[in-house]
Design an enzyme around this catalytic site. Structure first.
Site, PDB file in Angstrom:
ATOM      1  N   LYS A 162       0.860  -1.179   0.000  1.00 40.33           N
ATOM      2  CA  LYS A 162       0.000   0.000   0.000  1.00 40.33           C
ATOM      3  C   LYS A 162       0.903   1.237   0.000  1.00 40.33           C
ATOM      4  O   LYS A 162       1.514   1.581   1.003  1.00 40.33           O
ATOM      5  CB  LYS A 162      -0.910   0.048   1.229  1.00 40.33           C
ATOM      6  CG  LYS A 162      -2.029   1.060   1.017  1.00 40.33           C
ATOM      7  CD  LYS A 162      -2.522   1.716   2.275  1.00 40.33           C
ATOM      8  CE  LYS A 162      -1.786   2.950   2.681  1.00 40.33           C
ATOM      9  NZ  LYS A 162      -1.822   4.097   1.770  1.00 40.33           N
ATOM     10  N   GLU A 237      10.007   1.089  10.442  1.00 46.15           N
ATOM     11  CA  GLU A 237      11.067   2.047  10.130  1.00 46.15           C
ATOM     12  C   GLU A 237      10.416   3.413  10.266  1.00 46.15           C
ATOM     13  O   GLU A 237       9.590   3.802   9.442  1.00 46.15           O
ATOM     14  CB  GLU A 237      11.594   1.787   8.711  1.00 46.15           C
ATOM     15  CG  GLU A 237      12.983   2.322   8.491  1.00 46.15           C
ATOM     16  CD  GLU A 237      12.956   3.629   7.761  1.00 46.15           C
ATOM     17  OE1 GLU A 237      12.985   4.661   8.458  1.00 46.15           O
ATOM     18  OE2 GLU A 237      12.914   3.632   6.529  1.00 46.15           O
TER      19      GLU A 237
HETATM   20  P1  NDP Z   1       2.260   8.319   7.913  1.00 41.90           P
HETATM   21  O1  NDP Z   1       2.917   7.523   8.954  1.00 41.90           O
HETATM   22  O2  NDP Z   1       0.941   8.925   8.195  1.00 41.90           O
HETATM   23  O3  NDP Z   1       2.087   7.444   6.573  1.00 41.90           O
HETATM   24  C1  NDP Z   1       2.954   6.378   6.187  1.00 41.90           C
HETATM   25  C2  NDP Z   1       2.131   5.277   5.524  1.00 41.90           C
HETATM   26  O4  NDP Z   1       1.218   4.731   6.482  1.00 41.90           O
HETATM   27  C3  NDP Z   1       1.262   5.774   4.375  1.00 41.90           C
HETATM   28  O5  NDP Z   1       1.186   4.779   3.377  1.00 41.90           O
HETATM   29  C4  NDP Z   1      -0.083   5.962   5.054  1.00 41.90           C
HETATM   30  O6  NDP Z   1      -1.158   5.930   4.144  1.00 41.90           O
HETATM   31  C5  NDP Z   1      -0.109   4.759   5.971  1.00 41.90           C
HETATM   32  N1  NDP Z   1      -1.056   4.888   7.078  1.00 41.90           N
HETATM   33  C6  NDP Z   1      -1.546   6.024   7.648  1.00 41.90           C
HETATM   34  N2  NDP Z   1      -2.409   5.728   8.637  1.00 41.90           N
HETATM   35  C7  NDP Z   1      -2.485   4.371   8.695  1.00 41.90           C
HETATM   36  C8  NDP Z   1      -3.225   3.453   9.517  1.00 41.90           C
HETATM   37  N3  NDP Z   1      -4.046   3.870  10.474  1.00 41.90           N
HETATM   38  N4  NDP Z   1      -3.071   2.127   9.312  1.00 41.90           N
HETATM   39  C9  NDP Z   1      -2.240   1.685   8.348  1.00 41.90           C
HETATM   40  N5  NDP Z   1      -1.526   2.507   7.535  1.00 41.90           N
HETATM   41  C10 NDP Z   1      -1.638   3.830   7.709  1.00 41.90           C
HETATM   42  O7  NDP Z   1       3.245   9.419   7.475  1.00 41.90           O
HETATM   43  P2  NDP Z   1       2.840  10.722   6.656  1.00 41.90           P
HETATM   44  O8  NDP Z   1       2.994  10.355   5.250  1.00 41.90           O
HETATM   45  O9  NDP Z   1       1.550  11.309   7.034  1.00 41.90           O
HETATM   46  O10 NDP Z   1       3.942  11.708   7.185  1.00 41.90           O
HETATM   47  C11 NDP Z   1       3.782  12.327   8.457  1.00 41.90           C
HETATM   48  C12 NDP Z   1       5.107  12.443   9.148  1.00 41.90           C
HETATM   49  O11 NDP Z   1       5.733  11.161   9.263  1.00 41.90           O
HETATM   50  C13 NDP Z   1       6.100  13.266   8.393  1.00 41.90           C
HETATM   51  O12 NDP Z   1       5.943  14.621   8.652  1.00 41.90           O
HETATM   52  C14 NDP Z   1       7.396  12.719   8.916  1.00 41.90           C
HETATM   53  O13 NDP Z   1       7.733  13.347  10.112  1.00 41.90           O
HETATM   54  C15 NDP Z   1       7.127  11.283   9.152  1.00 41.90           C
HETATM   55  N6  NDP Z   1       7.578  10.423   8.091  1.00 41.90           N
HETATM   56  C16 NDP Z   1       8.680   9.634   8.312  1.00 41.90           C
HETATM   57  C17 NDP Z   1       9.129   8.813   7.324  1.00 41.90           C
HETATM   58  C18 NDP Z   1      10.315   7.950   7.488  1.00 41.90           C
HETATM   59  O14 NDP Z   1      10.795   7.410   6.502  1.00 41.90           O
HETATM   60  N7  NDP Z   1      10.807   7.733   8.689  1.00 41.90           N
HETATM   61  C19 NDP Z   1       8.474   8.753   6.040  1.00 41.90           C
HETATM   62  C20 NDP Z   1       7.307   9.582   5.913  1.00 41.90           C
HETATM   63  C21 NDP Z   1       6.893  10.361   6.924  1.00 41.90           C
HETATM   64  P3  NDP Z   1      -1.813   7.324   3.602  1.00 41.90           P
HETATM   65  O15 NDP Z   1      -0.764   8.010   2.828  1.00 41.90           O
HETATM   66  O16 NDP Z   1      -2.919   6.839   2.763  1.00 41.90           O
HETATM   67  O17 NDP Z   1      -2.237   8.087   4.836  1.00 41.90           O
END
Ligand code: NDP
Length: 471
Positions: A162, A237
């Protein structure tokens, strides 16, 4: 960037302009169940496929992706926002990771334990887990998938991915290319939709054996809680706030270059990124001057424009969060050395641009010090020596990466031992190698990706005792 339209589709938009670049289905729980069902059906056949053949098929998939690298990079830039050059690097990294694991297919091993008892020996049998769900964020949509896909498939699992709601297009195309290259139906599927709906349906499906998640720490914790109810395997991660330490005997030019690339690559939206800089008082003026000069040369623009070094942030929400972190910090103290706002210029108005930003000596309890900053802003502090630097560096709930710059072997060794992080680079830019395990300490994660270690997270081991009948 993504918006929902009421036809059950998600519109994907270019972060540099807001223009529509594609539409994908917004799948729900019923679609999740169907995809998991297909993956479960495909699993026995894929498991029984000889490991060498699995490796060859996965490698053919990687080659098919490489052959379309430029098309995929353009697609990635359009949906994610990153400069084309960085998009090409990302696709190449995805391919290298998949090839790396394809190469390990013939090295999967169990163990034989002789003479457990009279006429009795033991075996440690390693077998795949079954259906794996991979949940991937928008910052590196393809490489973060590759870290899961390579080991999962090579070990004989099937995988449902996903992607983030706003970056599904390149991933969908990669899945298509890998299928055309020979991956059997159901072995690798991509399903698009919202994390809170589709993601949760995937994580909670009882047929799923493992969830491999990359994203924010709060969502990672929630996913782990959901998975725990089914005692599913989980790797996480999560976020990071990597410190870099520059001591007074460092190669300052090389350190400054690594700090600049480490902070501003991908517009600062990387889990592994230089997010806090601690500099010895004897070289701090030189480091600051050289960093300012570097930052002044970063050209902002649309990712697809020639010469762009810093693209837009991925979404309006990302920029708003960054603006809040910077303004809250400056209200508490610290000196703004560069950037600090949106760039001038009408051609950049439609996108989520933000200037590369340097902040000197903000309070240690300010947001840029204690929160993960997912954008192009770097705080810099002066330290009197390594002891103070390590103490400051470790004062964080995160523990993903870290780096130290010094010519003193004793100082480097001490830092490598004491820094609370899953990775420490010594006099090296933050480059992740497929050969080395990578995973965070503390709230930065659970389990490892990369390295041979990743294979352990996609296999179950079981013990078998064999007693021979008396002759
Ligand atoms: P999220 O953790 O919200 O999203 C990461 C993935 O998880 C996306 O595919 C998202 O889907 C999915 N997801 C969200 N909610 C759920 C749930 N309840 N159950 C299962 N899967 C879920 O990160 P964001 O993209 O919103 O980014 C927010 C913050 O996270 C950033 O500002 C940053 O600080 C951090 N971040 C860290 C990363 C890293 O590599 N360590 C990478 C990205 C973000 P969907 O997009 O559909 O919500």
């Amino acid at each position: 960037m993504a918006t929902t339209v009421d036809t059950g589709l998600t519109v994907i938009r270019d972060p540099a302009s807001g223009d529509e670049v594609g539409r994908v289905p917004q799948a729900g729980p019923a679609d999740a169940a169907e995809a998991i069902g297909r993956a479960a059906e495909a699993f026995p056949g894929w498991w029984e496929t000889p490991a060498a053949a699995r490796g060859a098929i996965v490698r053919a998939g990687a080659e098919a992706v490489l052959a379309q690298r430029d098309e995929l990079a353009r697609q990635l830039t359009l949906e994610q926002g990153k400069p084309l050059r960085e998009a090409r690097i990302e696709i190449t990294r995805f391919v290298h990771t998949i090839e790396h694991y394809a190469g390990l297919a013939k090295s999967l091993r169990g163990a034989y334990v002789p003479n457990l008892d009279v006429r009795t020996h033991g075996l440690v049998v390693r077998r795949p887990l079954g259906v794996v769900v991979a949940i991937v964020p928008w910052n590196f949509p393809t490489t973060l998938l590759g870290n899961k896909l390579g080991p999962a498939l090579v070990c004989g699992n099937t995988l449902v991915a996903k992607p983030a709601e706003s970056t599904p297009l390149t991933t969908l195309r990669i899945a298509e290319l890998m299928r055309e290259a020979g991956l059997p139906d159901g072995v690798f599927q991509v399903i698009t939709g919202k994390g809170s709906v589709l993601g949760e349906a995937l994580v909670t499906d009882p047929r799923v054996a493992k969830v491999a998640f990359t994203g924010s720490t709060p969502v990672g914790k929630h996913v782990a809680e959901l998975a725990a109810r089914g005692v599913k395997r989980v790797t996480l991660e999560l976020g990071g706030s990597d410190p870099m330490i520059i001591l007074d005997d460092a190669d300052v030019d090389a350190a400054v270059s690594a700090a600049s690339v480490g902070r501003f690559f991908n517009c600062g939206q990387a889990c592994l990124a230089v997010k806090r800089l601690y500099v010895h008082e004897r070289v701090v003026d030189e480091v600051v001057d050289k960093l300012r000069a570097k930052v002044a040369k970063l050209t902002l623009g649309a990712g697809s424009a020639e010469g762009t070094m810093l693209g837009p942030l991925h979404s309006e929400a990302q920029r708003a969060t960054l603006e809040e972190q910077v303004s809250d910090t400056l209200a508490r103290g610290g000196e703004l050395l560069a950037g600090g706002g949106r760039p001038d210029g009408t051609e950049l108005e439609a996108g989520w641009f933000y200037e590369p930003t340097l902040i000197f000596e903000p309070p240690h309890e300010s947001k840029v010090a204690v929160e993960e900053v997912f954008g192009p802003a770097l705080p810099i502090w002066t330290v009197r020596g390594l002891g103070e630097a390590i103490e400051r560096a470790n004062a964080s709930q995160f523990g993903l990466g870290s780096s130290v710059w010094t010519r003193d072997l004793t100082a480097a060794t001490l830092a490598a031992e004491r820094l609370e992080a899953g990775y420490t680079w010594v006099n090296s830019p933050q480059i992740v190698y497929d050969e080395l395990p990578f995973g965070g300490f503390g709230e930065s994660g659970l389990g490892k990706e990369h390295g041979n270690e990743a294979l352990d997270y996609y296999q179950e081991s079981k013990s078998v005792v064999v007693r021979q009948s008396p002759r």
